[in-house]
Enzyme design. Structure first.
Site, PDB file in Angstrom:
ATOM      1  CD  GLU A  87      24.327  23.708  90.840  1.00 29.33           C
ATOM      2  OE1 GLU A  87      23.330  23.349  91.506  1.00 29.33           O
ATOM      3  OE2 GLU A  87      24.850  22.976  89.979  1.00 29.33           O
ATOM      4  CB  SER A 523      74.263   0.131 132.582  1.00 33.48           C
ATOM      5  OG  SER A 523      74.688  -1.152 132.987  1.00 33.48           O
TER       6      SER A 523
END
Length: 830
Positions: A87, A523
């Site tokens: 690059e 319950s």
């Protein structure tokens, strides 16, 4: 000639001055609205948040951009060199701008008539990505050049390069070199070899076109280009170049974390999104500049949860198996899909099959091609299979009013399957735990003694039918949550049968039944009533009348309420302990009447059941809707000696550098006395030994528990606990409707708890609940609540607060002066 040269010099000088003035003007014009360097100098890009289990393993990742920050020091030196060669080879020599590259790009763009090449240095690319738009124009390029030049005097070359290597997009959702190393090679960046580093360095130019996953040949060409550039720039020797160019490339992504914790992650995200609100971050304060989703998905946090993978996996397997079993008990709902017989061939071509798909308890779809009373013949891609009547005998006609145990309901395959039906199947003898299955290896079919032989996919041929078991995706749903009593750490949390998908990153939006499903507990609520009664003078030996109750009680009920026991039987005078162990509704209602509903509601709030609980006697039977997490917290005082322990999902959060953001400390508060907690836990141990929790008897650890079932078997519950762990199981439909006859807390929820507990019980000591001071344990006659005498037929060992124990012995005369006539008087009153 001299005059001509002089005039020419004057012209060039004037043009130079005018050019300089024009250039200065252009630079000034372009510099007027340039952004500041703050975003670059204070580099804080979106980063991956990593979520950890309590054992340190990775549970998952959250991100908008998949990026993991690494420093140059963590990278092999040839990695940044490879990027520089590809690059910007003169990176360490220029001042942010390469005039040679600009001239080359200008000539190429002029000849092509388009802006096809940028000529940008790495510094300019950093500026473009962090400070400017991606617009392709000479104006933007001018601003880019100005900022790049200035940035070079603001940051060091290494800093700029480091930002570039972390910021750049490298395809397949990977931002930066660490994410790319994980995505393409299944490695961390420091583990990359030179050939692999060169592949990554070749990606910035066109990450989609030369993606190694999509175009390995294109990626190889770019790699060779990068290696040649490194050779040309004297970054490699000839030998290193040739070895790297010839080295084979093996691609593969780092495996994603196992999805056993998907429900847990879902709830963590939901909880932390609320916690990391902007207001909360500022008020606490927390060292964060992002909030809610932005903080969780972009701040690079490390979130350390309380989940234990072994327990989470056990919880997932137990819940899914229990839901499948319960769903099958109520028959075959029909094929989920079908195709016309003439389209079967086309369907099979579109849906290939590999015998390995059935490994690890795999489910696959098969097409019925022939069916009779003995079996259904199916096709799976190019393979054949057979579902015998034995492997589908559960497929009775759905009938909510008939229990699966009732005989005479079996159907032959030709009664419920047809050619063209597409059905789920598993292999008979499959191994693994990816899914619950009907005929696993080593199991035994009903009525058979021989163990089922393992399925071996490598031995399957297209000519031999695969023996298959018919499966059905459960419509029932449920939840399991498991919390440690000392810290409140939620070690397992499962919110349903089908977990949120692994690739679904915006969690926190699924209906997590463990924390969001508000259902009547039935319950399961009764221990709240009995705990309040113990503090108001009742004992485990108190006598409560079990007889019909009819009347108008509170608001919001019908004119007449006629509750009954689950079995419809009335048992008369009943020991308080027996009333709880056997889950007697009518005894509980009378007990709530005697102590008063305000006392019941106050106790519920102390135990962690929040909200505006109505003053209705039906509340004593669990009519007030709660979540499984709330009921888990409500039982922690019974398990931990009276301390209420809030559930904790997350232990701590750190930032990307490991600095602490927040610690979540255990939250405990006294709820009931240690004596009350021990008495209730002692009675709830008898629920396992003698009551509705008997299906948990295979668990070797000392545990207490309580079942819960709502009207018409719409919801089934069980909470089981030891001194170390409280675990809650809930089962029911998302839209409240009956599950079917006999689908009670005992039948449906307890087996899920039992399987889970058997898988994890080796983790915790097998110790009993510690008995605090101020208590006595005595043998009591179950028929009258007196101390057991020599003729007592049924004896229970009960615990009392010292001074409240019975003084009268069964079968002996009551002596004048005895201060305990309570049991006798209470019996007469009832």
């Amino acid at each position: 000639m001299k005059r001509i040269l002089f005039k020419a010099l004057i012209v060039f000088l004037v043009l130079g001055i005018l050019g300089a003035i024009a250039g200065t003007g252009i630079i000034y014009w372009a510099s007027r609205d340039l952004p500041s360097f703050t975003r670059v100098s204070d580099y804080r890009p979106p980063q991956v948040t990593t979520i950890y289990a309590r054992d340190g393993s990775v549970m998952g990742y959250w991100y908008d951009e998949k990026r993991f920050l690494v420093s140059l020091g963590q990278m092999p030196d040839y990695l940044p060199k490879a990027f520089l060669a590809a690059e910007d080879a003169s990176f360490y020599e220029h001042d942010g701008i390469s005039f040679k590259a600009i001239l080359r790009a200008f000539v190429k763009n002029t000849l092509s008539g388009t802006i096809s090449e940028g000529g940008s240095t790495i510094t300019q690319q950093v500026v473009k990505r962090l400070m400017l738009t991606t617009e392709r124009s000479y104006t933007r390029k001018l601003k880019e050049a100005i900022l790049a030049y200035r940035l070079e005097s603001y940051l060091s070359k290494d800093d700029i390069l480091n930002i570039y290597l972390n910021q750049i997009y490298l395809g397949s959702g990977a931002y930066g070199v660490e994410a790319a190393a994980r995505t393409y090679f299944g490695k961390h960046v420091e583990e990359l070899a030179l050939p692999e580093a060169a592949v990554l360095a070749g990606l910035p130019k066109a990450p989609s076109k030369v993606n190694p996953q999509l175009d390995p040949a294109g990626a190889k060409n770019r790699q060779l280009y990068v290696l040649r550039r490194m050779l040309d720039e004297n970054m490699l020797t000839r030998a290193e170049y040739e070895a790297a160019a010839a080295a084979p490339l093996v691609y593969g992504s780092m495996p994603e974390p196992p999805q056993i914790g998907a429900w847990y992650l879902d709830e963590v995200q939901r909880e932390l999104t609320r916690f990391l609100s902007e207001q909360n971050v500022r008020d606490l304060p927390l060292p964060l500049e992002r909030y809610e989703h932005d903080a969780l998905f972009n701040a690079g946090l490390n979130i350390y949860t309380c989940m234990e993978p072994v327990q989470q996996a056990a919880a997932v397997a137990a819940l899914r198996q229990g839901l499948l079993d319960a769903d099958k008990r109520h028959g075959w709902r029909g094929a989920p899909e079908s195709v016309p017989p003439e389209e079967i061939g086309a369907y099979l071509e579109k849906h290939p099959f590999n015998p390995q798909d059935l490994d690890d308890a795999g489910w696959v779809k098969a097409v019925v091609v022939e069916v009779n009373a003995k079996a259904a013949q199916v096709r799976l891609g190019a393979y054949r299979g057979a579902i015998s009547a034995k492997m589908a005998e559960w497929c009775r006609e759905p009938n909510l009013d008939r229990s699966a145990a009732e005989p005479g309901q079996a159907r032959t395959p030709d009664k419920f399957l047809a050619v063209g039906d597409i059905v789920w199947v598993s292999a008979v003898g499959t191994q693994g735990r990816a899914n619950p299955v009907g005929a696993p290896a080593g199991g035994r079919m009903e009525g058979g003694n021989a163990a089922i032989k393992p399925y071996v996919s490598a031995q399957v041929t297209a000519e031999t039918p695969i023996e298959l078991c018919l499966e059905q995706m459960p419509a029932l749903e449920g939840a399991l949550i498991s919390e440690e009593t000392e810290s409140g750490d939620v070690v397992a949390l499962v919110g349903g049968y089908t977990a949120p998908p692994g690739n679904y990153f915006n969690r926190g939006t699924y209906f997590n039944r463990a924390t969001m499903a508000k259902r009547q507990p039935g319950s399961l609520f009764k221990p709240v009533v009995y705990s309040a009664a113990i503090d108001l003078g009742f004992t485990a030996a108190s006598i409560i009348k079990d007889a019909p109750v009819v009347g108008e009680f509170g608001t919001g009920l019908n004119a007449l309420w006629r509750p009954s026991n689950f079995d419809g039987v009335f048992y008369g005078p009943t020991l308080l302990r027996t009333a709880l162990v056997k889950s007697r509704n009518l005894c509980t209602i009378r007990l709530a009447q005697q102590i008063g509903l305000p006392a019941v509601i106050e106790r519920a709030h102390l135990l962690g059941i929040d909200g505006n609980i109505p003053v209705d006697l039906s509340v004593s039977l669990g009519s007030y809707a709660v979540t499984p997490m709330a009921m888990t917290e409500a039982f922690t005082p019974f398990a931990s000696g009276g301390q209420r322990v809030r559930p904790r999902l997350v232990q701590r959060i750190t930032d990307s550098w490991g600095q602490t953001v927040v610690n979540f400390m255990p939250e405990t508060a006294p709820a009931i006395t240690p004596q009350n907690a021990y008495i209730i836990s002692s009675m709830l141990k008898d629920v396992i030994r003698h009551g509705t929790g008997f299906r948990a008897k295979p668990v070797k650890s000392i545990i207490g528990g309580k079942t819960g079932t709502t009207n018409e078997e719409r919801d089934a519950w069980f909470v089981g606990f030891s001194p170390f762990l409280v675990s809650t199981v809930y089962v029911g439909y998302d839209e409240s409707r009956p599950m079917g006859k006999s689908e009670t807390g005992s039948r449906t929820a307890v087996p899920i708890f039992t399987q889970y507990s058997l898988d994890i019980e080796q983790i915790y000591p097998n110790e009993d609940f510690a008995m605090p001071s101020g208590l006595v344990t005595l043998n009591v006659d179950e028929s009258n609540g007196y101390l057991a005498g020599k003729d007592s037929a049924h004896i229970a060992s009960l615990t009392f607060i010292a001074g409240s124990e019975p003084k009268v012995t069964a079968g002996e005369p009551i002596k004048r002066g005895d201060d305990d006539l309570g049991s006798a008087i209470n019996l007469l009153k009832q």
